[in-house]
Enzyme design. Structure first.
Site, PDB file in Angstrom:
ATOM      1  N   CYS A 122      27.232  90.624  21.085  1.00  0.00           N
ATOM      2  CA  CYS A 122      26.755  89.611  22.026  1.00  0.00           C
ATOM      3  C   CYS A 122      25.295  89.227  21.812  1.00  0.00           C
ATOM      4  O   CYS A 122      24.841  88.209  22.328  1.00  0.00           O
ATOM      5  CB  CYS A 122      26.967  90.088  23.459  1.00  0.00           C
ATOM      6  SG  CYS A 122      28.693  90.468  23.847  1.00  0.00           S
ATOM      7  N   HIS A 255      22.453  85.742  27.854  1.00  0.00           N
ATOM      8  CA  HIS A 255      23.837  85.987  27.467  1.00  0.00           C
ATOM      9  C   HIS A 255      24.698  85.954  28.719  1.00  0.00           C
ATOM     10  O   HIS A 255      24.374  86.582  29.730  1.00  0.00           O
ATOM     11  CB  HIS A 255      23.945  87.346  26.768  1.00  0.00           C
ATOM     12  CG  HIS A 255      25.354  87.819  26.591  1.00  0.00           C
ATOM     13  ND1 HIS A 255      26.354  87.011  26.103  1.00  0.00           N
ATOM     14  CD2 HIS A 255      25.931  89.035  26.848  1.00  0.00           C
ATOM     15  CE1 HIS A 255      27.489  87.696  26.060  1.00  0.00           C
ATOM     16  NE2 HIS A 255      27.261  88.918  26.511  1.00  0.00           N
ATOM     17  N   ASN A 285      32.730  85.569  29.173  1.00  0.00           N
ATOM     18  CA  ASN A 285      31.837  86.146  28.165  1.00  0.00           C
ATOM     19  C   ASN A 285      32.352  85.743  26.787  1.00  0.00           C
ATOM     20  O   ASN A 285      33.388  86.225  26.346  1.00  0.00           O
ATOM     21  CB  ASN A 285      31.814  87.667  28.313  1.00  0.00           C
ATOM     22  CG  ASN A 285      30.857  88.350  27.344  1.00  0.00           C
ATOM     23  OD1 ASN A 285      30.404  87.759  26.374  1.00  0.00           O
ATOM     24  ND2 ASN A 285      30.565  89.614  27.598  1.00  0.00           N
TER      25      ASN A 285
END
Length: 328
Positions: A122, A255, A285
């Site tokens: 990520c 993020h 996500n």
């Protein structure tokens, strides 16, 4: 003359299939697994996400996002001399050929530009931007295409409600170019391999098959605790490097993993909620794609304007984390 790298174009792409929390509730109920919109939203802030079609790969999503970024930048694919793709879900097992090389081919680039992948989960996009920035400042490359692209739906265990409801697919891209005007003001990267087991796919290829598990595993509480502890720190490090104060941040583009982590980071940086770009509610996500997806959304709707200072930061498996401070 001081040379900078500057963002001159952004782009993003989401697959057509939109999956709401209700859709997942029905799907999981058929497996005897209980979940609900209220349960998912209260823990993550996620209401929907997108899934790639069976015949779509990370490179396909990446190409669509790249074309939009190139169009905004006013650059042709042939003018790009470096392609960097951040992805944890590359087109091929074993990660080769790289997804970046596949993107290069699909964009019709025949200029022998360099191309490679970056793997920091990520944090991948932040890592990739930092690498691109260094290449441009060194004079080695002039126009760099940086992409985050993921098809996380392929690695989700739909019998584990704690993870399968959190992730989605998508791609985001930027074009960085050499400039005499300040663009990327600071980058800061970190990793701590002691935490490599809290977010991983605990399997490997052996004899042509997966040995172990090919599904994503996450220790949610451990990831949450580590994320909230490092994000403020790395943002402050980037600000210190640029000799700036947190009051000079116009936008926070974190993020997009969990709204509670995002809100905590904004609060610690003294930023009101309206200065943080949020897409996690509709995208879920999307790992390395989440920051460029959110950045593009805010650029295209006019929130992020030229001359404004944008803090981008992320955390990911490895455990990795980093920040990029950019003047648009």
């Amino acid at each position: 003359m001081t040379l900078y790298s500057k963002i001159i174009g952004t782009g993003s792409y989401l697959p057509a299939q939109r999956v709401t929390n209700h859709d997942l509730e029905v799907q999981l109920a058929a497996k005897g697994i209980e979940t609900s919109d209220e349960w998912i939203v209260s823990r993550s802030g996620i209401s929907a996400r997108h899934y790639a079609a069976v015949d779509q790969h990370s490179s396909d999503l990446a190409v669509e996002a790249a074309r939009k970024a190139l169009e905004m930048a006013g650059r042709t694919a042939e003018e790009i001399d470096l392609v960097i793709v951040a992805s944890s879900t590359p087109d091929f097992h074993g990660s080769f050929p790289s997804t970046a090389c596949i993107v290069q081919r699909k964009l019709g680039m025949h200029n022998n530009s360099a191309a490679f992948d970056v793997q920091a989960v990520c944090s991948g996009f932040v890592y990739a931007v930092s690498v691109a920035d260094a290449f441009i400042k060194s004079g080695a490359h002039r126009n760099v295409l940086v992409i985050g692209a993921e098809v996380f739906s392929r690695i989700l265990n739909f019998e584990d409600r704690t993870t399968c409801v959190l992730f989605g697919d998508g791609a985001g891209a930027i074009v960085l170019t050499a400039s005499e005007e300040p663009g990327i003001l600071a980058t800061k990267l970190h990793a701590d391999g002691r935490h490599s087991d809290i977010l991983s796919i605990p399997g490997n290829l052996a004899g042509g098959a997966v040995a172990g598990s090919g599904f994503l595993y996450m220790d949610g509480p451990a990831v949450f605790k580590l994320a909230v502890s490092v994000l403020e720190q790395v943002a402050m490090e980037a600000l210190d490097h640029a000799r700036m104060d947190k009051s000079e941040i116009d936008w926070l583009v974190p993020h997009q993993a969990n709204i509670r982590i995002m809100n905590s980071t904004a609060k610690k940086l003294g930023l009101p909620p309206e200065k943080m770009v949020v897409t996690v509610d509709q995208h879920g996500n999307t790992s390395a794609a989440s920051i460029p997806l959110a950045l593009d959304a805010a650029v295209r709707d006019g929130r992020i304007k030229p001359g404004q200072n944008v803090m981008m930061e992320g955390v990911g498996g490895g455990f990795t984390w980093g920040a990029v401070l950019a003047r648009m």
